[in-house]
Design a protein around this motif. Structure first.
Motif, PDB file in Angstrom:
ATOM      1  N   ILE A 124      29.931 126.553  -3.180  1.00 11.79           N
ATOM      2  CA  ILE A 124      29.196 126.470  -4.444  1.00 11.79           C
ATOM      3  C   ILE A 124      30.139 126.156  -5.604  1.00 11.79           C
ATOM      4  CG2 ILE A 124      27.866 127.819  -6.120  1.00 11.79           C
ATOM      5  CD1 ILE A 124      26.189 126.964  -3.782  1.00 11.79           C
ATOM      6  N   ILE A 125      31.283 126.812  -5.658  1.00 10.97           N
ATOM      7  CA  ILE A 125      32.257 126.546  -6.725  1.00 10.97           C
ATOM      8  C   ILE A 125      32.734 125.100  -6.654  1.00 10.97           C
ATOM      9  CG2 ILE A 125      34.598 127.070  -7.524  1.00 10.97           C
ATOM     10  CD1 ILE A 125      34.030 130.007  -6.792  1.00 10.97           C
ATOM     11  N   SER A 126      33.021 124.621  -5.462  1.00 10.46           N
ATOM     12  CA  SER A 126      33.496 123.247  -5.297  1.00 10.46           C
ATOM     13  C   SER A 126      32.436 122.241  -5.716  1.00 10.46           C
ATOM     14  CB  SER A 126      33.887 122.992  -3.841  1.00 10.46           C
ATOM     15  OG  SER A 126      34.886 123.880  -3.449  1.00 10.46           O
ATOM     16  N   PHE A 127      31.203 122.475  -5.286  1.00  6.89           N
ATOM     17  CA  PHE A 127      30.122 121.544  -5.610  1.00  6.89           C
ATOM     18  C   PHE A 127      29.898 121.460  -7.109  1.00  6.89           C
ATOM     19  CE2 PHE A 127      25.622 120.861  -6.578  1.00  6.89           C
ATOM     20  CZ  PHE A 127      25.455 119.587  -6.051  1.00  6.89           C
ATOM     21  N   TYR A 128      29.783 122.591  -7.767  1.00  5.43           N
ATOM     22  CA  TYR A 128      29.497 122.558  -9.197  1.00  5.43           C
ATOM     23  C   TYR A 128      30.698 122.102 -10.014  1.00  5.43           C
ATOM     24  CZ  TYR A 128      24.841 124.365  -8.572  1.00  5.43           C
ATOM     25  OH  TYR A 128      23.536 124.489  -8.204  1.00  5.43           O
ATOM     26  N   THR A 129      31.909 122.334  -9.530  1.00  5.91           N
ATOM     27  CA  THR A 129      33.096 121.838 -10.227  1.00  5.91           C
ATOM     28  C   THR A 129      33.122 120.313 -10.234  1.00  5.91           C
ATOM     29  OG1 THR A 129      34.334 123.805  -9.586  1.00  5.91           O
ATOM     30  CG2 THR A 129      35.616 121.908 -10.306  1.00  5.91           C
ATOM     31  N   LEU A 130      32.714 119.698  -9.128  1.00 11.84           N
ATOM     32  CA  LEU A 130      32.681 118.242  -9.074  1.00 11.84           C
ATOM     33  C   LEU A 130      31.416 117.654  -9.686  1.00 11.84           C
ATOM     34  CD1 LEU A 130      34.175 117.549  -5.534  1.00 11.84           C
ATOM     35  CD2 LEU A 130      35.209 117.061  -7.745  1.00 11.84           C
ATOM     36  N   SER A 131      30.335 118.418  -9.714  1.00 16.06           N
ATOM     37  CA  SER A 131      29.083 117.851 -10.218  1.00 16.06           C
ATOM     38  C   SER A 131      28.979 117.902 -11.745  1.00 16.06           C
ATOM     39  CB  SER A 131      27.889 118.564  -9.595  1.00 16.06           C
ATOM     40  OG  SER A 131      27.833 119.901 -10.021  1.00 16.06           O
ATOM     41  N   ILE A 132      29.691 118.789 -12.383  1.00 13.53           N
ATOM     42  CA  ILE A 132      29.631 118.871 -13.847  1.00 13.53           C
ATOM     43  C   ILE A 132      30.137 117.581 -14.502  1.00 13.53           C
ATOM     44  CG2 ILE A 132      30.614 120.043 -15.867  1.00 13.53           C
ATOM     45  CD1 ILE A 132      30.292 122.662 -14.257  1.00 13.53           C
ATOM     46  N   PRO A 133      31.323 117.046 -14.112  1.00 11.94           N
ATOM     47  CA  PRO A 133      31.735 115.773 -14.721  1.00 11.94           C
ATOM     48  C   PRO A 133      30.778 114.624 -14.399  1.00 11.94           C
ATOM     49  CG  PRO A 133      33.605 116.826 -13.671  1.00 11.94           C
ATOM     50  CD  PRO A 133      32.395 117.611 -13.289  1.00 11.94           C
ATOM     51  N   TYR A 134      30.263 114.596 -13.180  1.00 16.36           N
ATOM     52  CA  TYR A 134      29.300 113.558 -12.810  1.00 16.36           C
ATOM     53  C   TYR A 134      28.047 113.643 -13.682  1.00 16.36           C
ATOM     54  CZ  TYR A 134      25.682 111.146 -10.220  1.00 16.36           C
ATOM     55  OH  TYR A 134      24.629 110.348  -9.880  1.00 16.36           O
ATOM     56  N   THR A 135      27.565 114.834 -13.924  1.00 14.01           N
ATOM     57  CA  THR A 135      26.382 115.022 -14.762  1.00 14.01           C
ATOM     58  C   THR A 135      26.659 114.583 -16.198  1.00 14.01           C
ATOM     59  OG1 THR A 135      25.777 116.891 -13.359  1.00 14.01           O
ATOM     60  CG2 THR A 135      24.642 116.705 -15.460  1.00 14.01           C
ATOM     61  N   ILE A 136      27.848 114.864 -16.681  1.00 17.84           N
ATOM     62  CA  ILE A 136      28.226 114.417 -18.030  1.00 17.84           C
ATOM     63  C   ILE A 136      28.228 112.891 -18.096  1.00 17.84           C
ATOM     64  CG2 ILE A 136      30.103 114.388 -19.734  1.00 17.84           C
ATOM     65  CD1 ILE A 136      30.806 117.231 -18.751  1.00 17.84           C
ATOM     66  N   ILE A 137      28.713 112.235 -17.046  1.00 13.74           N
ATOM     67  CA  ILE A 137      28.703 110.769 -16.989  1.00 13.74           C
ATOM     68  C   ILE A 137      27.275 110.248 -17.058  1.00 13.74           C
ATOM     69  CG2 ILE A 137      29.107 108.787 -15.464  1.00 13.74           C
ATOM     70  CD1 ILE A 137      31.691 110.166 -14.566  1.00 13.74           C
ATOM     71  N   ILE A 138      26.369 110.871 -16.303  1.00 14.62           N
ATOM     72  CA  ILE A 138      24.970 110.437 -16.314  1.00 14.62           C
ATOM     73  C   ILE A 138      24.372 110.590 -17.717  1.00 14.62           C
ATOM     74  CG2 ILE A 138      22.662 110.981 -15.439  1.00 14.62           C
ATOM     75  CD1 ILE A 138      24.222 109.506 -13.415  1.00 14.62           C
ATOM     76  N   PHE A 139      24.678 111.674 -18.411  1.00 19.78           N
ATOM     77  CA  PHE A 139      24.154 111.850 -19.767  1.00 19.78           C
ATOM     78  C   PHE A 139      24.736 110.820 -20.740  1.00 19.78           C
ATOM     79  CE2 PHE A 139      22.791 116.151 -18.404  1.00 19.78           C
ATOM     80  CZ  PHE A 139      21.484 116.074 -18.843  1.00 19.78           C
ATOM     81  N   HIS A 140      26.023 110.472 -20.578  1.00 16.66           N
ATOM     82  CA  HIS A 140      26.612 109.428 -21.415  1.00 16.66           C
ATOM     83  C   HIS A 140      25.937 108.078 -21.149  1.00 16.66           C
ATOM     84  CE1 HIS A 140      29.645 111.684 -23.455  1.00 16.66           C
ATOM     85  NE2 HIS A 140      30.356 111.965 -22.370  1.00 16.66           N
ATOM     86  N   LEU A 141      25.715 107.766 -19.873  1.00 20.32           N
ATOM     87  CA  LEU A 141      25.027 106.521 -19.536  1.00 20.32           C
ATOM     88  C   LEU A 141      23.605 106.511 -20.098  1.00 20.32           C
ATOM     89  CD1 LEU A 141      26.190 105.900 -15.860  1.00 20.32           C
ATOM     90  CD2 LEU A 141      26.776 104.562 -17.880  1.00 20.32           C
TER      91      LEU A 141
END
Length: 166
Positions: free
Chosen positions: A56-73
């Protein structure tokens, strides 16, 4: 151009919806995976195993930057849909996406090491190849977004100069 903007707009909205849905559903799916993997037939919803917490820690650590990218796009596509093409906000968002991809290209190998330790996965070919390709891909995407930001910044400067001369 308007049709392309609409397609981009809906693709980003679908990506955003899938991202949020994935972030919400991942703990349940991961719990089920661990129960199948370890042969646990209990009905306890949240296991307190070390592997669950590491996953869970690994998944959310990697998904937070990805989610930020999606919001920027999403913000960029919203500006393009409003036909606000020459906006300095787009340059800032592209530079932020570039920086986040660079962070992800460093973060991914570190998380992999964390996962290898947590799940006792040995360094087989199926674990080494993504560990090499994905950070390299992150660096390439970071450079591409940075170059796009600089081109866009120059285009805005040229447009402003043309507006002043006309």
């Amino acid at each position: 151009m308007k049709k392309a903007n609409n397609i981009l707009y809906y693709l980003v909205k679908i990506g955003l919806a899938f991202t949020i849905l994935g972030l919400l559903l991942f703990p349940g799916i991961f719990t089920t995976f661990l129960k199948v993997l370890y042969g646990d037939s209990s009905l306890i919803a949240i296991p307190k195993q070390k592997s669950f917490i590491i996953g869970i820690i690994s998944f959310y650590t990697l998904s937070i930057p990805y989610t930020i990218i999606i919001f920027h796009l999403n913000k960029i596509v919203n500006l393009l849909k409003k036909e606000n093409y020459y906006n300095s906000i787009i340059v800032k968002k592209l530079e932020n996406i570039s920086l986040i991809f660079l962070i992800l290209s460093v973060l991914y190998p570190l998380i992999n090491i964390f996962l290898y330790y947590g799940f006792n996965i040995f360094l087989y070919a199926f674990t080494i190849i993504p560990s090499i390709i994905l950070p390299f891909l992150g660096i390439v995407l970071s450079l591409l977004f940075f170059i796009a930001a600089k081109f866009y910044e120059n285009a805005i400067a040229i447009k402003e100069e043309n507006d002043l001369t006309v």
